[in-house]
Design a protein around this motif. Structure first.
Motif, PDB file in Angstrom:
ATOM      1  N   VAL A  22       0.851  -1.189   0.000  1.00  0.00           N
ATOM      2  CA  VAL A  22       0.000   0.000   0.000  1.00  0.00           C
ATOM      3  C   VAL A  22       0.887   1.240   0.000  1.00  0.00           C
ATOM      4  O   VAL A  22       1.375   1.687   1.038  1.00  0.00           O
ATOM      5  CB  VAL A  22      -0.957   0.004   1.212  1.00  0.00           C
ATOM      6  N   VAL A  46      -0.202   7.663   1.581  1.00  0.00           N
ATOM      7  CA  VAL A  46      -0.431   6.524   2.474  1.00  0.00           C
ATOM      8  C   VAL A  46       0.684   5.508   2.252  1.00  0.00           C
ATOM      9  O   VAL A  46       0.905   5.056   1.123  1.00  0.00           O
ATOM     10  CB  VAL A  46      -1.798   5.864   2.220  1.00  0.00           C
ATOM     11  N   ASP A  58       1.964   1.853   3.672  1.00  0.00           N
ATOM     12  CA  ASP A  58       1.643   0.666   4.472  1.00  0.00           C
ATOM     13  C   ASP A  58       0.436   0.906   5.376  1.00  0.00           C
ATOM     14  O   ASP A  58       0.408   0.501   6.551  1.00  0.00           O
ATOM     15  CB  ASP A  58       2.858   0.248   5.311  1.00  0.00           C
ATOM     16  N   GLY A  59      -0.550   1.611   4.821  1.00  0.00           N
ATOM     17  CA  GLY A  59      -1.785   1.856   5.546  1.00  0.00           C
ATOM     18  C   GLY A  59      -1.765   3.063   6.450  1.00  0.00           C
ATOM     19  O   GLY A  59      -2.792   3.429   7.016  1.00  0.00           O
ATOM     20  N   GLU A  60      -0.601   3.710   6.599  1.00  0.00           N
ATOM     21  CA  GLU A  60      -0.489   4.885   7.466  1.00  0.00           C
ATOM     22  C   GLU A  60      -0.525   6.162   6.629  1.00  0.00           C
ATOM     23  O   GLU A  60       0.185   6.281   5.629  1.00  0.00           O
ATOM     24  CB  GLU A  60       0.824   4.836   8.253  1.00  0.00           C
ATOM     25  N   TRP A 107      -8.813   6.249  -0.093  1.00  0.00           N
ATOM     26  CA  TRP A 107      -8.004   5.789   1.031  1.00  0.00           C
ATOM     27  C   TRP A 107      -7.496   6.986   1.838  1.00  0.00           C
ATOM     28  O   TRP A 107      -7.586   7.018   3.067  1.00  0.00           O
ATOM     29  CB  TRP A 107      -6.838   4.941   0.524  1.00  0.00           C
ATOM     30  N   HIS A 131     -12.291   5.569   8.578  1.00  0.00           N
ATOM     31  CA  HIS A 131     -12.105   4.200   8.064  1.00  0.00           C
ATOM     32  C   HIS A 131     -12.961   3.935   6.821  1.00  0.00           C
ATOM     33  O   HIS A 131     -12.905   2.857   6.239  1.00  0.00           O
ATOM     34  CB  HIS A 131     -12.464   3.168   9.144  1.00  0.00           C
ATOM     35  N   ILE A 144     -12.284   1.096   3.673  1.00  0.00           N
ATOM     36  CA  ILE A 144     -10.884   0.795   3.375  1.00  0.00           C
ATOM     37  C   ILE A 144     -10.726  -0.717   3.254  1.00  0.00           C
ATOM     38  O   ILE A 144     -11.065  -1.461   4.189  1.00  0.00           O
ATOM     39  CB  ILE A 144      -9.951   1.356   4.459  1.00  0.00           C
ATOM     40  N   ARG A 201      -8.823  -4.554   2.541  1.00  0.00           N
ATOM     41  CA  ARG A 201      -7.667  -5.251   3.108  1.00  0.00           C
ATOM     42  C   ARG A 201      -6.469  -5.200   2.168  1.00  0.00           C
ATOM     43  O   ARG A 201      -5.338  -5.372   2.602  1.00  0.00           O
ATOM     44  CB  ARG A 201      -8.032  -6.718   3.395  1.00  0.00           C
ATOM     45  N   SER A 237      -4.518  -3.578  -1.597  1.00  0.00           N
ATOM     46  CA  SER A 237      -4.417  -2.694  -2.762  1.00  0.00           C
ATOM     47  C   SER A 237      -4.158  -3.607  -3.949  1.00  0.00           C
ATOM     48  O   SER A 237      -3.014  -3.963  -4.251  1.00  0.00           O
ATOM     49  CB  SER A 237      -3.260  -1.698  -2.568  1.00  0.00           C
TER      50      SER A 237
END
Length: 596
Positions: free
Chosen positions: A256, A291, A293-295, A389, A407, A428, A430, A432
């Motif tokens: 991601v 974004v 790694d999801g952060e 996202w 979320h 969001i 799980r 990409s």
């Protein structure tokens, strides 16, 4: 044992990729014994040179010229160029102009995502294609009830697939009608599609009347009725593929690493000053951000701008590291890297393609993560995945029927001709991956429609209050820099301009396709297409002899490639071409010199 000596490893290429615009080639090594892609190279064989011939032009013409970069998203380029011009010229358009531009861009998102999703990507999932590549999947689709049949009217998943058959499918034909409707909506606001005729730095030339907004609204409500059916229909289709092919989430999956540069300016916040760019960027109706790694690591356009880097690596250019530095520091005093678009010099070096060395005209834009020192190969997720996202995680957007929750993104659509008030929620995911890029494209059509309803209301209020000005006068400065950040349909879009002596001294547009289609960079990092295709499992039931590569094609097309934006005409040393025509009606035409 090397790949070259493994008996089931085969070199396979698709060049050009079909159902996109341009000359994208995908070159792979495939392990048929384990049904998996081992390597991938992404190539483009055209170079068009906008960064070269923009030099010396009048800065007021930047949006008209750069609109011609692409015959699909030309208005996105024109809009982004206007944003850069507004900053360089120090001009702030009237609020009404911003609402009109937002309405034009919303119509463009609706038009392009609709056309691409159901008339191009949809073919990858239609009955004819699935029958050829995965007959067992089609058999299962015939026996699988569509969960949202009561909304979209297709009883089984196979019925959805039949509706997507090119030229004959009901959904395929209906989508073509909707694309015409949304194109009309754009033309109401900006005069012409795809190269707008009423868009200028400082505002627009559109004559705003209540009738203008009413005509847009009449078309929009028809589209809303359509999109209420399409979102659950595509949910049914994509969820079916997960269920029918366990492990399909790995197709096109990559880390991601998503970038969004924001869209839809708020005229109450946006003054186009660089110093306040972080502030008015966060007020956009699609939040800018990165974004990892999801952060969510930033939502600040100044940080995003400072992190831009253009690497060469496997592309056909000479380096400019020792060349001229156009911008040493931004207006806040932050140092600007030599590989930043403001300082880029484009020097093409055509050569024979070597997949082990230099192999494409696309450069490698990257985002420098100051936290880790890494040059990140961000992708756009085809545009909507990254937009959603970032906007969802940021939780800043709440207007009209739209709310970002941290979320998810909720989208409320009013009652329409055949369907009641509807709330949709993009969550969001799980992964990409291929299916989620496509799913987000359906939801963003609903987002653009809901946003347009709000922009219509705000624009009409300006008109009814008598605030009908749509343009602000300005003067072109002798020396200035400007940058525009926007979202093209396919994702991140930035334009960087340097003005000297009242003329353009340097100009570099960076659309989404150079990011997505980039090759291995100077550090050996593959671009997003390459990364997403490599290691993808192959679920196609075809044998090696009649292999179509449908899982690879689905992955590439999930990014919504648009190769005219990927590279930018090379004339070499130049030559004069004389074209002489035979006499017409007794009149000799003069030779056309300098034609190319």
């Amino acid at each position: 044992m090397s790949d070259a000596t493994r008996p089931n490893v085969v070199d396979m290429s698709w060049d050009p990729i079909t159902r996109i615009v341009g000359s994208l080639g995908i070159h792979t090594k495939i392990d048929f014994a384990n049904r998996r892609v081992l390597e991938c190279r992404s190539t483009s064989s055209i170079f068009r040179g906008y960064s070269v011939f923009m030099k010396g032009k009048d800065p007021r013409d930047a949006h008209f010229i750069t609109s011609r970069i692409c015959g699909i998203c030309g208005d996105n380029h024109a809009t982004c160029a206007v944003y850069a011009q507004n900053m360089a010229f120090g001009v702030r358009p009237p609020a009404l102009a911003e609402w009109i531009i937002n309405l034009g861009e919303a119509a463009e998102y609706m038009f392009d995502h609709n056309l691409y999703q159901d008339n191009m990507v949809g073919v990858d999932y239609c009955e004819q294609m699935v029958k050829e590549t995965n007959p067992s999947v089609l058999a299962r689709a015939e026996a699988t009830a569509a969960p949202h049949a009561a909304v979209h009217g297709h009883r089984t998943v196979a019925d959805i697939m039949r509706a997507l058959n090119p030229f004959t499918g009901a959904l395929y034909r209906e989508a073509l009608q909707m694309s015409r409707l949304t194109r009309e909506m754009f033309c109401l606001m900006e005069g012409r599609h795809v190269h707008p005729s009423t868009l200028y730095p400082g505002g627009v030339g559109t004559v705003a009347t209540p009738q203008l907004f009413t005509e847009y609204l009449a078309r929009l409500m028809k589209y809303i009725d359509f999109v209420k059916k399409m979102v659950p229909l595509h949910d049914d289709l994509f969820d079916f593929f997960y269920a029918a092919l366990p492990g399909y989430e790995e197709v096109g999956r990559r880390r991601v690493l998503l970038g969004c540069w924001g869209s839809f300016n708020d005229p109450d916040a946006c003054d186009y000053t660089y110093a306040r760019m972080g502030e008015w960027g966060r007020a956009m109706y699609v939040t800018p951000g990165v974004v990892v790694d999801g952060e969510l690591v930033t939502t600040d356009l100044i940080d995003i701008n400072l992190g831009l880097r253009v690497l060469l690596g496997s592309s056909f250019y000479d380096d400019w590291w020792d060349g001229e530095t156009f911008v040493k520091a931004d207006p806040l005093g932050n140092p600007i890297d030599q590989r930043h678009p403001w300082n880029q010099t484009t020097t093409p070096k055509p050569q024979k393609r070597d997949l082990g060395g230099k192999y494409t005209w696309v450069m490698s834009p990257r985002w420098f993560d100051a936290r880790t020192g890494a040059h990140l190969a961000l992708d756009t997720g085809g545009g909507p995945l990254a937009r959603f996202w970032v906007t969802a995680l940021a939780g800043k957007v709440k207007f009209g029927g739209i709310e970002a929750t941290g979320h998810s993104v909720k989208i409320a659509l009013p009652r329409s001709a055949t369907l009641p008030e509807t709330e949709l929620e993009w969550k969001i995911p799980r992964w990409s991956n291929t299916l989620e890029r496509n799913r987000a494209r359906s939801y963003f059509q609903a987002y653009a429609a809901a946003a347009a309803l709000d922009f219509l209301d705000r624009g009409l209020r300006e008109v009814l209050a008598g605030r009908t000005a749509t343009w602000t006068d300005f003067k072109v400065p002798e020396e200035a820099i400007g940058c525009g950040f926007h979202e093209a349909v396919r994702g991140v879009l930035s334009h960087h301009m340097v003005i000297r002596n009242g003329k353009i001294a340097n100009y570099h547009p960076y659309p989404p396709t150079p990011w997505n289609a980039s090759p291995r960079d100077s550090f050996g990092t593959p671009g997003p297409y390459e990364d997403a295709v490599a290691n993808t499992p192959l679920f196609e039931e075809s044998t090696r002899d009649n292999f179509k590569g449908i899982d690879i094609m689905r992955t590439v097309r999930s990014f919504d490639p648009c190769m005219p934006c990927g590279v930018h005409m090379y004339l070499g040393d130049g030559q004069e071409v004389q074209v002489r025509h035979a006499p017409m009606f007794g009149v000799q035409r003069p030779a056309a010199e300098g034609a190319s």
